[in-house]
Enzyme design. Structure first.
Site, PDB file in Angstrom:
ATOM      1  N   ASP A 141     -11.292   2.608   3.349  1.00 26.06           N
ATOM      2  CA  ASP A 141     -11.601   1.178   3.214  1.00 26.06           C
ATOM      3  C   ASP A 141     -13.114   0.982   3.080  1.00 26.06           C
ATOM      4  O   ASP A 141     -13.577  -0.111   2.739  1.00 26.06           O
ATOM      5  CB  ASP A 141     -11.129   0.418   4.471  1.00 26.06           C
ATOM      6  CG  ASP A 141      -9.812  -0.312   4.236  1.00 26.06           C
ATOM      7  OD1 ASP A 141      -9.484  -0.571   3.059  1.00 26.06           O
ATOM      8  OD2 ASP A 141      -9.129  -0.634   5.227  1.00 26.06           O
ATOM      9  N   LYS A 193       0.845  -1.202   0.000  1.00 26.21           N
ATOM     10  CA  LYS A 193       0.000   0.000   0.000  1.00 26.21           C
ATOM     11  C   LYS A 193       0.881   1.252   0.000  1.00 26.21           C
ATOM     12  O   LYS A 193       0.629   2.194  -0.744  1.00 26.21           O
ATOM     13  CB  LYS A 193      -0.948  -0.014   1.210  1.00 26.21           C
ATOM     14  CG  LYS A 193      -2.076  -1.021   1.027  1.00 26.21           C
ATOM     15  CD  LYS A 193      -2.897  -1.261   2.279  1.00 26.21           C
ATOM     16  CE  LYS A 193      -3.901  -2.394   2.026  1.00 26.21           C
ATOM     17  NZ  LYS A 193      -4.660  -2.792   3.206  1.00 26.21           N
ATOM     18  N   GLN A 252      -4.989  -1.583   9.345  1.00 24.71           N
ATOM     19  CA  GLN A 252      -4.849  -2.916   8.753  1.00 24.71           C
ATOM     20  C   GLN A 252      -5.451  -3.976   9.674  1.00 24.71           C
ATOM     21  O   GLN A 252      -5.106  -4.047  10.854  1.00 24.71           O
ATOM     22  CB  GLN A 252      -3.357  -3.200   8.495  1.00 24.71           C
ATOM     23  CG  GLN A 252      -3.080  -4.473   7.751  1.00 24.71           C
ATOM     24  CD  GLN A 252      -3.599  -4.446   6.312  1.00 24.71           C
ATOM     25  OE1 GLN A 252      -3.470  -3.471   5.592  1.00 24.71           O
ATOM     26  NE2 GLN A 252      -4.233  -5.520   5.901  1.00 24.71           N
TER      27      GLN A 252
END
Ligand code: NDP
Length: 274
Positions: A111, A44, A88
């Site tokens: 997200d 990422k 995460q």
């Protein structure tokens, strides 16, 4: 495809910087040492660099407590140079994932896991789509095949893949069936699918004999087989003989997922800078 979308993002970033002097910023929080998570976070950060984002990675120790994690999220919510925040997952067992997701400002929730964003997806009025299902939709679109009226089967009903995936296919007027671990006669259902999306997390679970001739097959799964090799949920060799289009693992949905994260971060920056 992922590279093409990233090139477009890079161009848009250059334009934004020229117009406003501001650069999209993504903050990634990782807690603990999970090896797969470390790889995802590295990829990422690398993706951010490639398209010209500002990125910050916050590494907290395995023993970090909720207060510390929430304080970091609150600080990033207020930070004008950060337009997207992601934590995460999975988190270590003693930490509450739901509480962390709820703490992220929905405008920075790239997200799209916050209930405000999942709710917006449900009613079809959204700023961000969750990255994996969004990438899958782009892959399906690239085939040129219309989704409207097609039998779409999604295997898996997780909040991050299966459920939003089904919703997006429904919004494109597919006739959608969702399968899960309690589904009876799975093969009967998957064999009806013109478009089959598989997100189960079991190596080579869907085999060629479970797929309709000419179907589009999208394999979201990432598993390690007995030899330690990365494989999908679909048995590629038997499936590719019947499918008209199929995504490989690795190198299919994975790179698209990160690309969609970059796209969401750009969208968040454009909205906040405006
Ligand atoms: P989850 O474990 O959260 O969900 C798995 C789903 O599969 C559940 O809904 C479960 O059903 C269903 N399932 C399990 N066994 C069966 C079975 N025998 N028959 C039918 N359905 C079954 O996984 P995720 O959705 O988070 O991830 C799925 C896979 O996709 C994983 O391999 C993951 O690593 C990968 N992944 C890949 C990404 C990418 O970027 N390429 C991004 C995210 C995930 P039930 O609900 O009944 O338990």
């Amino acid at each position: 495809m992922a590279l093409r979308v990233r090139e477009k993002i890079k161009k848009d970033v250059d334009e934004l910087v020229q117009k406003t002097g501001k650069r999209p910023g993504l903050a990634v929080i990782i807690v603990g040492e999970d090896p797969a998570s470390q790889v995802y976070v590295r990829n990422k950060a690398k993706g951010c660099e490639e398209v010209g984002f500002h990125s910050e990675v916050y590494r907290l120790p395995e023993a970090a407590q909720m207060e510390e994690l929430l304080a970091l999220v609150h600080k990033l919510n207020e930070d004008e140079n950060i337009h997207g925040i992601l934590c995460q997952l999975p988190l270590p067992k003693h930490l509450d994932e739901t509480e962390v997701i709820l703490a992220i400002d929905p405008n920075k929730d790239v997200d799209a896991f916050h209930p405000v964003n999942t709710g917006k997806i449900m009613i079809g009025n959204y700023s961000f789509l969750p990255c994996t299902p969004a990438g899958v939709m782009e892959l399906i679109a690239s085939t040129g095949v219309e989704i409207a009226g097609k039998e779409c089967v999604v295997v898996g009903r997780s909040n991050i893949v299966g459920k939003p995936q089904a919703m997006l296919l429904l919004q494109k007027n597919g006739t959608v069936t969702i399968c899960h671990s309690k589904t009876k006669n799975l093969a009967e259902t998957t064999k009806r699918a013109d478009i089959l999306v598989v997100a189960v997390g079991r190596a080579n679970f869907i085999t060629g004999d479970m797929i309709k001739e000419g179907a589009i097959v999208i394999d979201v799964g990432i598993n390690r087989n007995e030899e330690g090799k990365l494989v999908g949920d679909v048995h590629f060799d038997s499936a590719e003989k019947v499918a008209s289009y199929i995504t490989p693992v690795p190198g299919g949905v994975g790179p698209m997922t990160i690309t969609m994260l970059l796209k969401n971060t750009l969208t968040a920056a454009q909205q906040q800078i405006k």
